[in-house]
Write a protein that holds these residues in place. Sequence first.
Motif, PDB file in Angstrom:
ATOM      1  N   PHE A  37       0.978  -1.193  -0.099  1.00 63.53           N
ATOM      2  CA  PHE A  37      -0.085  -0.086   0.073  1.00 63.53           C
ATOM      3  C   PHE A  37       0.828   1.307   0.168  1.00 63.53           C
ATOM      4  O   PHE A  37       1.899   1.044   0.312  1.00 63.53           O
ATOM      5  N   HIS A  38       0.291   2.373  -0.446  1.00 69.72           N
ATOM      6  CA  HIS A  38       0.836   3.693  -0.383  1.00 69.72           C
ATOM      7  C   HIS A  38       0.205   4.469   0.525  1.00 69.72           C
ATOM      8  O   HIS A  38      -0.952   4.496   0.619  1.00 69.72           O
ATOM      9  N   VAL A  39       0.874   5.859   1.067  1.00 64.50           N
ATOM     10  CA  VAL A  39       0.205   6.654   1.785  1.00 64.50           C
ATOM     11  C   VAL A  39       0.665   8.051   1.124  1.00 64.50           C
ATOM     12  O   VAL A  39       1.521   8.357   0.906  1.00 64.50           O
ATOM     13  N   ALA A  40      -0.639   8.888   0.984  1.00 59.38           N
ATOM     14  CA  ALA A  40      -0.633   9.870   0.279  1.00 59.38           C
ATOM     15  C   ALA A  40      -0.916  11.231   1.075  1.00 59.38           C
ATOM     16  O   ALA A  40      -2.118  10.829   1.971  1.00 59.38           O
ATOM     17  N   SER A  41      -0.471  12.255   0.936  1.00 62.35           N
ATOM     18  CA  SER A  41      -1.089  13.671   1.585  1.00 62.35           C
ATOM     19  C   SER A  41      -1.232  14.515   0.602  1.00 62.35           C
ATOM     20  O   SER A  41      -0.605  14.419  -0.504  1.00 62.35           O
ATOM     21  N   CYS A  42      -2.057  15.230   0.811  1.00 59.50           N
ATOM     22  CA  CYS A  42      -2.524  16.413  -0.191  1.00 59.50           C
ATOM     23  C   CYS A  42      -2.845  17.828   0.487  1.00 59.50           C
ATOM     24  O   CYS A  42      -4.095  17.733   1.164  1.00 59.50           O
ATOM     25  N   ILE A  43      -1.780  18.597   0.478  1.00 59.95           N
ATOM     26  CA  ILE A  43      -2.144  19.698   1.236  1.00 59.95           C
ATOM     27  C   ILE A  43      -2.197  20.993   0.447  1.00 59.95           C
ATOM     28  O   ILE A  43      -1.404  21.168  -0.364  1.00 59.95           O
ATOM     29  N   PRO A  44      -3.151  21.764   0.852  1.00 59.00           N
ATOM     30  CA  PRO A  44      -3.451  22.972   0.162  1.00 59.00           C
ATOM     31  C   PRO A  44      -2.120  24.046   0.397  1.00 59.00           C
ATOM     32  O   PRO A  44      -1.510  24.233   1.572  1.00 59.00           O
ATOM     33  N   PHE A  45      -2.113  24.995  -0.446  1.00 58.83           N
ATOM     34  CA  PHE A  45      -0.845  26.223  -0.206  1.00 58.83           C
ATOM     35  C   PHE A  45      -1.243  26.629   1.005  1.00 58.83           C
ATOM     36  O   PHE A  45      -0.196  26.986   1.639  1.00 58.83           O
ATOM     37  N   ASP A  46      -2.315  26.869   1.494  1.00 57.43           N
ATOM     38  CA  ASP A  46      -2.436  28.000   2.607  1.00 57.43           C
ATOM     39  C   ASP A  46      -2.073  27.119   3.819  1.00 57.43           C
ATOM     40  O   ASP A  46      -1.786  28.027   4.799  1.00 57.43           O
ATOM     41  N   ALA A  47      -2.160  25.880   3.972  1.00 62.75           N
ATOM     42  CA  ALA A  47      -1.865  25.043   5.321  1.00 62.75           C
ATOM     43  C   ALA A  47      -0.310  25.508   5.596  1.00 62.75           C
ATOM     44  O   ALA A  47       0.095  25.430   6.557  1.00 62.75           O
ATOM     45  N   PHE A  48       0.661  25.565   4.507  1.00 62.28           N
ATOM     46  CA  PHE A  48       1.876  25.993   4.913  1.00 62.28           C
ATOM     47  C   PHE A  48       2.104  27.410   5.352  1.00 62.28           C
ATOM     48  O   PHE A  48       3.549  27.722   6.059  1.00 62.28           O
ATOM     49  N   LEU A  49       1.246  28.135   5.191  1.00 60.80           N
ATOM     50  CA  LEU A  49       1.546  29.623   5.796  1.00 60.80           C
ATOM     51  C   LEU A  49       0.993  29.981   7.009  1.00 60.80           C
ATOM     52  O   LEU A  49       1.062  31.137   7.715  1.00 60.80           O
ATOM     53  N   PRO A  51       1.034  30.611  10.660  1.00 59.30           N
ATOM     54  CA  PRO A  51       2.265  31.324  11.628  1.00 59.30           C
ATOM     55  C   PRO A  51       2.860  30.205  12.638  1.00 59.30           C
ATOM     56  O   PRO A  51       3.973  30.278  13.093  1.00 59.30           O
ATOM     57  N   LYS A  52       1.896  29.216  13.027  1.00 53.54           N
ATOM     58  CA  LYS A  52       2.294  28.481  14.239  1.00 53.54           C
ATOM     59  C   LYS A  52       2.873  27.034  13.541  1.00 53.54           C
ATOM     60  O   LYS A  52       3.483  26.362  14.392  1.00 53.54           O
ATOM     61  N   GLY A  53       2.760  27.032  12.262  1.00 52.31           N
ATOM     62  CA  GLY A  53       3.527  25.763  11.590  1.00 52.31           C
ATOM     63  C   GLY A  53       2.802  24.549  11.823  1.00 52.31           C
ATOM     64  O   GLY A  53       3.766  23.549  11.760  1.00 52.31           O
ATOM     65  N   ILE A  54       1.571  24.478  12.144  1.00 51.27           N
ATOM     66  CA  ILE A  54       1.027  23.188  12.582  1.00 51.27           C
ATOM     67  C   ILE A  54      -0.062  22.713  11.657  1.00 51.27           C
ATOM     68  O   ILE A  54      -0.626  21.428  11.697  1.00 51.27           O
ATOM     69  N   ALA A  55      -0.629  23.503  10.793  1.00 52.66           N
ATOM     70  CA  ALA A  55      -1.875  23.369  10.085  1.00 52.66           C
ATOM     71  C   ALA A  55      -1.603  22.258   8.955  1.00 52.66           C
ATOM     72  O   ALA A  55      -2.213  21.225   9.069  1.00 52.66           O
ATOM     73  N   TRP A  56      -0.415  22.275   8.418  1.00 51.88           N
ATOM     74  CA  TRP A  56      -0.091  21.158   7.467  1.00 51.88           C
ATOM     75  C   TRP A  56       0.297  19.931   8.071  1.00 51.88           C
ATOM     76  O   TRP A  56      -0.155  18.886   7.603  1.00 51.88           O
TER      77      TRP A  56
END
Length: 473
Positions: A37-49, A51-56
């Motif tokens: 099996f594979h594991v995938a993440s798909c993270i929107p651009f905003d999540a990396f912005l 300020p606390k660095g935890i959204a992504w």
Amino acid sequence: MNTTITPFSYGNDTHKSHQGQRKFYQFYVGIDIGASFHVASCIPFDAFLDPKGIAWKRTKTMKFNSDSVGIAEFLNALGKIEKQFSLTQKDFLILLEPTGGHYSYLVQQVLLNEGYELFQVENRAVGEFRKNNLGISEKTDSMDAKVMAYMGWHKQLHPHMQGVTLIRPQSVLQSLFRTVMRDRWYINVQLTRRKNQVQQLLKVTHPDLNKAFKSLSSTSVLKLVLEFPTGLHMKEATAEEIYNFLLKAGAKSVAKRAANILAEVMPNTIAVPAEHLVERQKWVIEEALRLEESIKLIDKEIHKLLWGDPDKGLDSHPYTEILMSLPFVSENIACTLIGVIGDIERFNTYKEFKKYLGVSSENKQSGTSVTGTRQTYSGVRDARRVLYQIALIILANGQKHPTVFKAYYDRKVTEGMNKKKAIGHLCGKIASLIYTVLKNKVKYDPITHAKACGVEFNNLYIKNNKEKTKLTN
């Protein structure tokens, strides 16, 4: 806006930042490759912005099987995101690892066929980026998938960052080249082990064979031992019988001499009955001979891959003649390099190429102090191995067949550089040259190379290039 919930579970407010013209990819996808099996993440651009660095880090991942059904589910999940946010395949940047031979190949080709932007990132680079850049010690499939997505975003934000190198994925042909050479290497390792086992057994069963043969692991000697398992079995054989069997085994050049020596020493052998070892010896020898035949078949396949097969309508590989023009490059080395490199256009600079091959230098740093340089620990092991092999062959033949490479190594050693480090530098020079000739689609010219390096050509290649020098003049 469609509010369909995808397997990645985004909030409905994420789309607000996607209005207007896109400057970056809208979603960054990381895929951790596994066998089943594979594991995938798909993270929107905003999540990396955040300020606390935890959204992504809090985004959910999707686990899907590596079969047709699982990959179809993954594609369907990406399709829902496209529909929900009115995007296209070009709005996604996908990173995955080249893990496990063919494990990543199917999902990779399916995504490319669908039109997604896809790159490979080195396995080691993911772990180093997770620990050194993000300070995350957690090692899970889910976290690695998220880290790869982060690496894609960070690389686009800082395109000149050297910690992350994105490589175009392998083609079908490149994958075949690499797999064939890796199979050959594995089989050769097994063959070496079997031959070592045979030599240990022969110390008991045939203590006098070394008087007639320099190598007890040659094919003819192995076949001879199958016919005469111990010295006691050979004790009664005549020189004529041993001679005829050696001819049959393919040892024509040494058959007469070896037969006479064995016929002379065997009557006085001190070999003792060792029937309990004979069966094991027979099995090990038969296994070694089978492995040798397998290597011969692989070598034929390598030759066809490099030079083509007219009967099957296969053309020669465009890099074959270029790589074979380099000094001391065999078909096996050329096949390994093609399997590792694939398409030279995947690399933008020779520094990127050297880092991918694992022969670039990096700073040794303690705190804020740089204490020196060392060869990078990253890169493809197969490439680093063959480049090191080429370097050793060049140095071993340096006296009889001097080259510009040998002159470069000697200069580094004369300047006081450690010999091991000088070999590393030599590997880097060989990699740079390979990059140059492949990029320019030209064969290696020793005269041009010597001139570019400021080395007097008349002192080099005297034996190997007499004909080439005449033609040039």
